[in-house]
Motif scaffolding. Structure first.
Motif, PDB file in Angstrom:
ATOM      1  N   ALA A 236       0.855  -1.375  -0.027  1.00 19.53           N
ATOM      2  CA  ALA A 236       0.014  -0.176  -0.187  1.00 19.53           C
ATOM      3  C   ALA A 236       0.946   1.260   0.095  1.00 19.53           C
ATOM      4  O   ALA A 236       0.588   2.274  -0.653  1.00 19.53           O
ATOM      5  N   ILE A 237       1.959   1.155   0.685  1.00 18.42           N
ATOM      6  CA  ILE A 237       2.940   2.307   0.815  1.00 18.42           C
ATOM      7  C   ILE A 237       3.497   2.624  -0.446  1.00 18.42           C
ATOM      8  O   ILE A 237       3.922   3.610  -1.008  1.00 18.42           O
ATOM      9  N   GLU A 238       3.798   1.341  -0.961  1.00 18.69           N
ATOM     10  CA  GLU A 238       4.484   1.483  -2.414  1.00 18.69           C
ATOM     11  C   GLU A 238       3.802   2.286  -3.389  1.00 18.69           C
ATOM     12  O   GLU A 238       4.125   2.966  -4.144  1.00 18.69           O
ATOM     13  N   ARG A 239       2.461   1.678  -3.544  1.00 14.37           N
ATOM     14  CA  ARG A 239       1.450   2.428  -4.515  1.00 14.37           C
ATOM     15  C   ARG A 239       1.242   3.886  -4.338  1.00 14.37           C
ATOM     16  O   ARG A 239       1.099   4.613  -5.004  1.00 14.37           O
ATOM     17  N   SER A 240       1.111   4.170  -2.904  1.00 13.94           N
ATOM     18  CA  SER A 240       0.915   5.651  -2.640  1.00 13.94           C
ATOM     19  C   SER A 240       2.136   6.383  -2.937  1.00 13.94           C
ATOM     20  O   SER A 240       1.836   7.552  -3.521  1.00 13.94           O
ATOM     21  N   MET A 241       3.452   5.962  -2.791  1.00 15.28           N
ATOM     22  CA  MET A 241       4.435   6.759  -3.114  1.00 15.28           C
ATOM     23  C   MET A 241       4.459   6.822  -4.896  1.00 15.28           C
ATOM     24  O   MET A 241       4.595   7.815  -5.385  1.00 15.28           O
ATOM     25  N   LEU A 242       4.194   5.993  -5.586  1.00 16.72           N
ATOM     26  CA  LEU A 242       4.102   5.857  -6.897  1.00 16.72           C
ATOM     27  C   LEU A 242       3.016   6.808  -7.463  1.00 16.72           C
ATOM     28  O   LEU A 242       3.104   7.480  -8.438  1.00 16.72           O
ATOM     29  N   TRP A 243       1.658   6.578  -6.984  1.00 21.23           N
ATOM     30  CA  TRP A 243       0.485   7.331  -7.532  1.00 21.23           C
ATOM     31  C   TRP A 243       1.134   8.744  -7.100  1.00 21.23           C
ATOM     32  O   TRP A 243       0.250   9.705  -7.809  1.00 21.23           O
ATOM     33  N   GLY A 244       1.423   8.846  -5.945  1.00 17.40           N
ATOM     34  CA  GLY A 244       1.742  10.234  -5.537  1.00 17.40           C
ATOM     35  C   GLY A 244       2.582  11.069  -6.148  1.00 17.40           C
ATOM     36  O   GLY A 244       2.289  12.165  -6.372  1.00 17.40           O
ATOM     37  N   TRP A 245       3.597  10.507  -6.587  1.00 13.72           N
ATOM     38  CA  TRP A 245       4.367  10.956  -7.679  1.00 13.72           C
ATOM     39  C   TRP A 245       3.727  11.222  -9.074  1.00 13.72           C
ATOM     40  O   TRP A 245       3.967  12.391  -9.635  1.00 13.72           O
ATOM     41  N   GLU A 246       2.913  10.498  -9.446  1.00  8.19           N
ATOM     42  CA  GLU A 246       2.357  10.707 -10.731  1.00  8.19           C
ATOM     43  C   GLU A 246       1.328  11.795 -10.575  1.00  8.19           C
ATOM     44  O   GLU A 246       1.252  12.508 -11.651  1.00  8.19           O
ATOM     45  N   ALA A 247       0.662  12.165  -9.471  1.00  7.71           N
ATOM     46  CA  ALA A 247       0.002  13.337  -9.259  1.00  7.71           C
ATOM     47  C   ALA A 247       0.953  14.511  -9.344  1.00  7.71           C
ATOM     48  O   ALA A 247       0.351  15.556  -9.990  1.00  7.71           O
ATOM     49  N   ILE A 248       2.058  14.308  -8.715  1.00  3.11           N
ATOM     50  CA  ILE A 248       2.975  15.503  -8.860  1.00  3.11           C
ATOM     51  C   ILE A 248       3.589  15.932 -10.279  1.00  3.11           C
ATOM     52  O   ILE A 248       3.369  16.893 -11.012  1.00  3.11           O
ATOM     53  N   ARG A 249       3.768  14.718 -10.892  1.00  3.10           N
ATOM     54  CA  ARG A 249       4.300  14.834 -12.308  1.00  3.10           C
ATOM     55  C   ARG A 249       3.313  15.384 -13.194  1.00  3.10           C
ATOM     56  O   ARG A 249       3.502  16.249 -14.021  1.00  3.10           O
ATOM     57  N   LYS A 250       2.066  14.949 -13.076  1.00  4.15           N
ATOM     58  CA  LYS A 250       0.987  15.100 -14.163  1.00  4.15           C
ATOM     59  C   LYS A 250       0.611  16.667 -13.903  1.00  4.15           C
ATOM     60  O   LYS A 250       0.205  17.319 -14.929  1.00  4.15           O
ATOM     61  N   ASN A 251       0.486  17.122 -12.767  1.00  6.13           N
ATOM     62  CA  ASN A 251       0.342  18.370 -12.249  1.00  6.13           C
ATOM     63  C   ASN A 251       1.624  19.490 -12.388  1.00  6.13           C
ATOM     64  O   ASN A 251       1.221  20.667 -11.945  1.00  6.13           O
ATOM     65  N   GLU A 252       2.554  18.888 -12.712  1.00  6.42           N
ATOM     66  CA  GLU A 252       3.772  19.642 -12.818  1.00  6.42           C
ATOM     67  C   GLU A 252       3.951  20.558 -11.662  1.00  6.42           C
ATOM     68  O   GLU A 252       4.344  21.901 -11.534  1.00  6.42           O
ATOM     69  N   LEU A 253       4.272  19.867 -10.546  1.00  7.09           N
ATOM     70  CA  LEU A 253       4.324  20.399  -9.441  1.00  7.09           C
ATOM     71  C   LEU A 253       5.695  20.123  -8.496  1.00  7.09           C
ATOM     72  O   LEU A 253       5.823  20.335  -7.460  1.00  7.09           O
ATOM     73  N   SER A 254       6.589  19.366  -9.530  1.00  9.54           N
ATOM     74  CA  SER A 254       7.992  18.927  -8.809  1.00  9.54           C
ATOM     75  C   SER A 254       8.695  20.112  -8.262  1.00  9.54           C
ATOM     76  O   SER A 254       9.704  19.729  -7.522  1.00  9.54           O
ATOM     77  N   GLU A 255       8.581  21.040  -8.695  1.00 11.90           N
ATOM     78  CA  GLU A 255       9.165  22.266  -8.250  1.00 11.90           C
ATOM     79  C   GLU A 255       8.484  23.100  -6.974  1.00 11.90           C
ATOM     80  O   GLU A 255       8.975  24.137  -6.564  1.00 11.90           O
ATOM     81  N   ASN A 256       7.501  22.720  -6.709  1.00  9.05           N
ATOM     82  CA  ASN A 256       6.618  23.052  -5.517  1.00  9.05           C
ATOM     83  C   ASN A 256       7.094  22.651  -4.065  1.00  9.05           C
ATOM     84  O   ASN A 256       6.992  21.614  -3.841  1.00  9.05           O
ATOM     85  N   LYS A 257       7.750  23.634  -3.558  1.00 12.26           N
ATOM     86  CA  LYS A 257       8.527  23.071  -2.281  1.00 12.26           C
ATOM     87  C   LYS A 257       7.332  22.650  -1.030  1.00 12.26           C
ATOM     88  O   LYS A 257       7.664  21.562  -0.635  1.00 12.26           O
TER      89      LYS A 257
END
Length: 561
Positions: A236-257
């Motif tokens: 569950a935590i693996e999937r949360s980390m993966l989908w969480g980063w997908e949400a960041i990538r998709k919304n172009e938020l990787s530079e939002n501190k």
């Protein structure tokens, strides 16, 4: 829902878990922590300081004294860490010396917060203290017991804007089934998808979704721990980390501190879960056939062995990757302990030399990456020699070789009723053979490689291949098996007759313009560790050959010079 949260609070066994929860709750309440609890560091009696507004809209400095469990007479007035001593220290020291000028005119609200209750033998003392020391509109006191905290969590982290009634129902179902070893986490994944991908793309909403996700994950973990099934929350935590980063990538938020800081709490949860998981599994790895008690069939035992190798390898690599950035969570010494445990698991479970699926090359590569990073040369060599020796035999006799798909039914059917037609079908493709062949180059196992090549005829019915990601791979990496949507395969691979030729081929490949490197992916640029390898283990996406081919390339270049 509130009852479930309250039960979770009562399960918290470490004060640090409560210390991490309260700042997340405060942020959701629009109260900003300005200091957080630190183990062994006195802060004028204050565990957490925060600023925000009172219910009447007045500026307020909130000062928290945190306690796990019920507050009884000994907790109230016995020893330097007692509640009364902390309250006196706040009044005498913190308010006089620690409050910044910009907060001097704020209302001061001291909050005693606990995961339990105030015992009846202590309540009169606490009520009397509060009555005696309250200064109207200047210094006020509140008590947040377990019920209060649960109510605030439900209101601010499980509110209707984040979780619909259906999602709350999915959460309850996931909790009720989390202890079952065969549970597929379908309700949790449905809930997670709603949280992360149906949230408004604004950063503040993504942050709220991460906070709620992290809390849900921790509740699931504690429930699972009571039944002894820790594998499900690891998935569950693996999937949360993966989908969480997908949400960041998709919304172009990787530079939002602020978004990244909120996401990092998922990584911290992974670190904590990993510690508990490893502590439970380690003793079984160090016993002869210690993991076979979890399965009765030989095929299931082999599946379990390789699954544990993969999970443990990620835990070790996580420790190694974060050793310089989070010394309180990770260290190279911890990574070495994990690697030694994996080696013990391999030695004590002979089926570790006979993978039953071709995609077990994922687990083999994860472990060998860890071994190579830690310079565990001998351990890696002995395992590789065993893998190569058995591969030539099993492919040669056409039995017990790693089949080219991941079908348990095919595996059992061929084991019970072998046929030539089925053998050719299940031996048609192999990533396992070229993977161990290239790893043999990493550890300079020329003799083992030559032994493998001497059995070329054994693999005449097998198309050897490796998969490589390309520039579009990241669009699929965090959501499912990326190899079916993107990348390219090198096939058929013909293994050269000598290691020198093979090393040169790999060197030229790594220097080509078409060789897509991990450094171009968003998680890597942002300093987030291991998401590609987590995706490989979790979704069965092949490990990028870069992990071992760059070692071969560097060694070859060094030999040239």
């Amino acid at each position: 829902m509130r009852l479930l949260i309250r039960e979770y609070l009562e399960m918290l066994k470490e004060s640090g878990e409560f210390d991490r929860l309260i700042p997340e709750l405060l942020l959701a309440m629009k109260i900003a922590p300005i200091s957080k609890a630190q183990v062994g560091v006195r802060q004028g009696g204050v565990d957490i300081a925060a600023v925000g507004k009172t219910k009447n809209g007045q500026d307020c400095l909130f000062l928290f004294v945190l306690k796990r469990g019920n507050i009884g007479r000994n907790d109230w007035d016995s020893g330097p860490t007692a509640i009364r001593q902390s309250l006196n220290e706040i009044k005498d020291t913190y308010l006089s010396n620690w409050v910044s000028l910009k907060h001097k005119d704020f209302i001061k609200k001291i909050i005693i917060s606990t995961t339990g209750d105030i015992k009846q033998d202590t309540k009169p003392n606490l009520d009397g203290y509060i009555k005696e020391n309250t200064v109207e509109a200047k210094l006020e006191y509140e008590i947040w017991n377990g019920d209060t905290v649960a109510l605030l969590i439900e209101e601010h982290l499980f509110n209707e804007h984040l979780l619909s009634d259906e999602s709350k129902s999915d959460f309850r179902k996931a909790l009720s089934l989390i202890g079952e070893t065969e549970y597929d986490l379908s309700h949790f994944y449905k809930l997670l998808k709603h949280l992360l991908f149906q949230a408004n793309e604004k950063p503040k909403n993504i942050i709220k979704a991460f906070r709620t996700t992290n809390l849900i994950i921790n509740i699931l973990f504690h429930w699972a721990a009571t039944s002894g099934n820790l594998k499900s929350p690891m998935f569950a935590i693996e999937r949360s980390m993966l989908w969480g980063w997908e949400a960041i990538r998709k919304n172009e938020l990787s530079e939002n501190k602020l978004v990244i800081e909120s996401y990092i709490n998922l990584i911290i949860s992974y670190a904590r879960f990993s510690h508990v998981y490893f502590a439970k599994l380690q003793p079984h790895c160090c016993m002869k056939d210690g993991l076979s008690t979890y399965s009765s069939e030989s095929v299931l035992i082999t599946e379990n062995i390789f699954e544990q190798i993969g999970i443990l390898s990620l835990i070790g690599l996580f420790q190694l990757t974060l050793k310089g950035f989070a010394p309180n969570l990770a260290s190279e010494e911890n990574a070495k302990i994990v690697a030694d445990t994996i080696n013990a698991l391999i030695i004590n479970n002979p089926c570790s030399g006979s993978p039953c699926y071709d995609n077990h090359s994922i687990e083999i590569s994860l472990a060998l990456v860890l071994f190579s990073e830690l310079n565990h040369q001998q351990e890696a060599k002995e395992w590789l020699q065993d893998l190569i020796s058995r591969a030539t035999y099993t492919f040669g006799v056409g039995r017990n070789f790693p089949i080219c798909n991941d079908s348990f039914d095919d595996l059992v059917e061929f084991y019970v009723s072998p046929s030539e037609e089925k053998r050719k079908q299940l031996m048609e493709i192999s990533t396992f053979i070229p993977t161990i062949a290239e790893w043999a180059l990493v550890f300079n196992l020329d003799e083992s490689y030559n032994f493998l090549i001497s059995h070329k005829e054994t693999f005449k019915d097998t198309c050897m291949q490796l998969w490589y990601p390309d520039e579009s791979t990241e669009q699929f990496l965090y959501s499912g098996p990326a190899q079916y949507e993107t990348g390219s395969s090198e096939a058929p691979i013909t293994l050269p007759d000598d290691t020198a030729t093979f090393k040169k081929q790999i060197y030229n490949l790594t220097k080509s313009n078409q060789y897509e490197v991990l450094e171009n992916m968003s998680f890597y640029k942002c300093g987030i560790p291991l998401l590609d390898l987590i995706a490989s283990r979790h979704y069965r996406t092949p490990v990028h050959p870069q992990y071992w081919q760059e070692i071969i390339s560097r060694n070859y270049e060094s030999e040239l010079n």
